[in-house]
Design a protein around this motif. Structure first.
Motif, PDB file in Angstrom:
ATOM      1  N   UNK A  29       0.175   0.905   2.258  1.00 10.76           N
ATOM      2  CA  UNK A  29      -0.120   0.990   0.823  1.00 10.76           C
ATOM      3  C   UNK A  29       0.433  -0.237   0.083  1.00 10.76           C
ATOM      4  N   UNK A  30       1.656  -0.635   0.413  1.00 10.12           N
ATOM      5  CA  UNK A  30       2.296  -1.754  -0.266  1.00 10.12           C
ATOM      6  C   UNK A  30       1.679  -3.090   0.137  1.00 10.12           C
ATOM      7  N   UNK A  31       1.400  -3.272   1.427  1.00  2.62           N
ATOM      8  CA  UNK A  31       0.796  -4.524   1.864  1.00  2.62           C
ATOM      9  C   UNK A  31      -0.620  -4.676   1.305  1.00  2.62           C
ATOM     10  N   UNK A  32      -1.344  -3.567   1.222  1.00  2.00           N
ATOM     11  CA  UNK A  32      -2.687  -3.628   0.638  1.00  2.00           C
ATOM     12  C   UNK A  32      -2.608  -3.983  -0.842  1.00  2.00           C
ATOM     13  N   UNK A  33      -1.612  -3.432  -1.534  1.00  2.00           N
ATOM     14  CA  UNK A  33      -1.422  -3.782  -2.946  1.00  2.00           C
ATOM     15  C   UNK A  33      -1.122  -5.271  -3.094  1.00  2.00           C
ATOM     16  N   UNK A  34      -0.304  -5.811  -2.185  1.00  2.00           N
ATOM     17  CA  UNK A  34      -0.003  -7.243  -2.225  1.00  2.00           C
ATOM     18  C   UNK A  34      -1.255  -8.077  -1.967  1.00  2.00           C
ATOM     19  N   UNK A  35      -2.082  -7.628  -1.029  1.00  2.00           N
ATOM     20  CA  UNK A  35      -3.335  -8.339  -0.740  1.00  2.00           C
ATOM     21  C   UNK A  35      -4.263  -8.314  -1.946  1.00  2.00           C
ATOM     22  N   UNK A  36      -4.365  -7.168  -2.601  1.00  2.00           N
ATOM     23  CA  UNK A  36      -5.229  -7.056  -3.783  1.00  2.00           C
ATOM     24  C   UNK A  36      -4.695  -7.905  -4.934  1.00  2.00           C
ATOM     25  N   UNK A  37      -3.373  -7.996  -5.054  1.00  2.00           N
ATOM     26  CA  UNK A  37      -2.787  -8.864  -6.073  1.00  2.00           C
ATOM     27  C   UNK A  37      -3.134 -10.327  -5.795  1.00  2.00           C
ATOM     28  N   UNK A  38      -3.107 -10.707  -4.513  1.00  2.00           N
ATOM     29  CA  UNK A  38      -3.468 -12.089  -4.167  1.00  2.00           C
ATOM     30  C   UNK A  38      -4.947 -12.355  -4.434  1.00  2.00           C
ATOM     31  N   UNK A  39      -5.796 -11.326  -4.274  1.00  2.00           N
ATOM     32  CA  UNK A  39      -7.205 -11.488  -4.617  1.00  2.00           C
ATOM     33  C   UNK A  39      -7.386 -11.739  -6.108  1.00  2.00           C
ATOM     34  N   UNK A  40      -6.639 -11.004  -6.924  1.00  2.00           N
ATOM     35  CA  UNK A  40      -6.717 -11.211  -8.372  1.00  2.00           C
ATOM     36  C   UNK A  40      -6.208 -12.598  -8.755  1.00  2.00           C
TER      37      UNK A  40
END
Length: 376
Positions: A44-55
């Protein structure tokens, strides 16, 4: 001009969707998509970090909308690519690795493997030259092929681990996700190599939105298997982490058959939902290692063993219902036989029996089916 405005709207919507999904994964305590599933917190946390990098990736490419010279646009793309290789790419690989819960994999090789990409693009940006881009593309391709080979092997091992430890595989398997994610990430590669085709930039933003939605679904529907993952599967340790008694030798696996009959079959323990290898081992008075070795010596897996007992139970219920002229449905009997849903039961039945449930009912080949169960 109208097309540029449309693309800018799409670009902003993609960035906002990524940021919203990131905040959702970070701050929401429970799942909205699958409330009954407890998803892995690291994923959950790593996916959130990945989505933040996409933004953020949308942010550092924004100057391209306002620049006019070719040199400035090239520099913006090189700087953006450098930042992507430092954040977006390694985080994406880490998300894929965290979907596999059989053991904890080291993450430092990911950053080491991606570092040359960031170094080359940084050098290109510093010199404002594209002479090294062919080298970058070649390494990018080799990295993608290497990652694909590695993930295929790891996913196969993970699937085998699941079947050796779990009777119910709902919300646990991930191989379908890797197929879908590989297709989605392919578009990233195409866009990276050929970013200037007019239609691709629209497809890329739609691809981003699909990826965000799919990752949200995947994170929220994948069960956390961390408890079993953290336990060693060795002869030297029990499932409680204590040293095993000296008199518990490997010959004890010969006694497991009667123990399974007494504590699993006779008590119908196999009807328990989400029964794991660890739970069964504790119930019969042994540990995971010896129980796993027993199934391996029998040429089967834990998953096949439990599903075989459940299918046998289903057939017994079916025969009794027919004999007493009771009204029933195959789905009802499947639920009473320990399966979570009919689709899982149907797949297990076809895999173990070699024919569909409907075909078996029409065929009435109970004797042949019993022979198949005994063989499995």
């Amino acid at each position: 001009m109208q097309e540029d405005i449309l693309y800018l709207i799409l670009y902003g919507a993609s960035a906002m969707l990524s940021l919203t999904a990131c905040c959702y994964l970070l701050f929401r305590k429970s799942n909205a998509i699958a409330p009954d599933v407890n998803s892995p917190l690291p994923l959950r946390r790593w996916t959130a970090a990945f989505l933040a990098s996409m933004a953020l990736s949308h942010v550092w490419y924004m100057p391209e909308f306002y620049l006019t010279t070719t040199e400035d646009i090239l520099l913006t793309n090189l700087v953006g690519a450098t930042l992507d290789f430092m954040t977006l790419v390694p985080l994406g690989i880490i998300v894929l690795l965290n979907m596999l819960q059989d053991h904890k994999r080291p993450l430092w090789p990911v950053f080491v493997a991606v570092a040359p990409l960031a170094a080359v693009t940084m050098l290109c940006a510093a010199t404002c030259s594209i002479t090294l881009l062919p080298v970058l593309y070649a390494y990018y391709l080799l990295l993608g092929i290497g990652l694909l080979i590695y993930m295929v092997r790891e996913v196969r091992q993970y699937s085998l681990w699941l079947r050796n430890n779990y009777a119910d595989l709902e919300h646990k398997e991930v191989w379908q996700s890797f197929v879908i994610l590989a297709v989605i990430l392919l578009f990233f590669g195409i866009y990276t190599l050929e970013p200037y085709y007019h239609s691709i930039k629209y497809i890329m933003q739609l691809n981003n939105m699909i990826l965000v939605c799919y990752l949200l679904w995947r994170v929220e529907t994948l069960s956390d298997l961390g408890i079993t993952r953290s336990l060693p599967l060795t002869m030297e340790e029990t499932d409680d982490g204590e040293t095993m008694k000296n008199d518990f030798s490997p010959t004890a696996t010969d006694k497991i058959g009667p123990l399974l009959q007494r504590h699993c079959i006779d008590t119908q323990l196999y009807l328990q939902h989400d029964l794991t290898l660890l739970q069964l081992a504790k119930a019969i008075g042994t540990n995971r290692y010896y129980l796993s070795q027993h199934f391996s010596r029998q040429g089967t897996t834990y998953n096949a063993y439990i599903n075989g007992l459940r299918i046998q139970h289903f057939m017994n219920l079916y025969r009794k219902s027919v004999a007493f002229r009771q009204s029933f449905t195959a789905q009802q009997l499947a639920m009473e036989s320990g399966f979570h849903n009919y689709r899982t039961f149907s797949n297990a039945f076809k895999h173990l029996m070699g024919l569909t449930v409907t075909g078996w009912i029409k065929n009435g080949s109970e004797d042949k089916t019993q022979q198949r169960l005994d063989a499995s």
